[in-house]
Design an enzyme around this catalytic site. Sequence first.
Site, PDB file in Angstrom:
ATOM      1  CB  SER A   6      -0.945  -0.029   1.202  1.00  0.00           C
ATOM      2  OG  SER A   6      -1.823   1.081   1.165  1.00  0.00           O
ATOM      3  CG  HIS A  33      -4.771  -1.542  -0.406  1.00  0.00           C
ATOM      4  ND1 HIS A  33      -4.470  -0.509   0.434  1.00  0.00           N
ATOM      5  CD2 HIS A  33      -4.388  -2.678   0.228  1.00  0.00           C
ATOM      6  CE1 HIS A  33      -3.933  -0.984   1.545  1.00  0.00           C
ATOM      7  NE2 HIS A  33      -3.858  -2.293   1.447  1.00  0.00           N
ATOM      8  CG  ASP A 124      -4.763  -5.821   2.551  1.00  0.00           C
ATOM      9  OD1 ASP A 124      -5.485  -6.820   2.738  1.00  0.00           O
ATOM     10  OD2 ASP A 124      -4.375  -5.457   1.431  1.00  0.00           O
TER      11      ASP A 124
END
Length: 200
Positions: A6, A33, A124
Amino acid sequence: MTAAASLGGLGALTVLLRGLPGDFPAPVVVVQHGRRSPDEDRLATLLRRESALPVRTAVPGPPAPPEAGITVVPGGYHGVFDEAGRLGLVEDPTPRGGDALMTSAARAFRGGLIGIVLTGMLDDGAAGVRMVKRYGGRVLVQDPATARAPGMPSQAIGTGCVDFVLPVERIAPALVALTMAPGGAELLSVPTAPWARLPA
């Protein structure tokens, strides 16, 4: 092989992919993401400049086996493997792409999977690495001290399901040793921490 990142992911992915040789045999599926347009190919374009391997962006359509080289999951989608090991895209704007990718890949490839967690905020990838270890795969995580955002690596390490914690520049050599060196996978075997809580 799956890699999740990320915040700061472009830099980490660039270093990682730059270290993989042009004959690296394992397909690598990458998810980063963040605020990326579903139609944007910028990440793949930037990585293509640095990698000796072919780099492409996955496109919506029927699931297909991952191709050799690097496949980037586009923004607005989760990459999900089916039981036959075919990669498909599912529309989902939530920042859980690493978990979705690794969890489905673990079920499809079991002990043959290597999951990688790089720099990023929040957690995540933590659920994903648990599933990778549940099915006998390997997990490599960027050392949080070298990450622009240490949240994702730290949360993954906290699961007890990580085989190696490495500076980002050492991840590619480790992947080469695990996949290309004769006997490397057996030599670099690491037991799961006894306190790790694996999924049922």
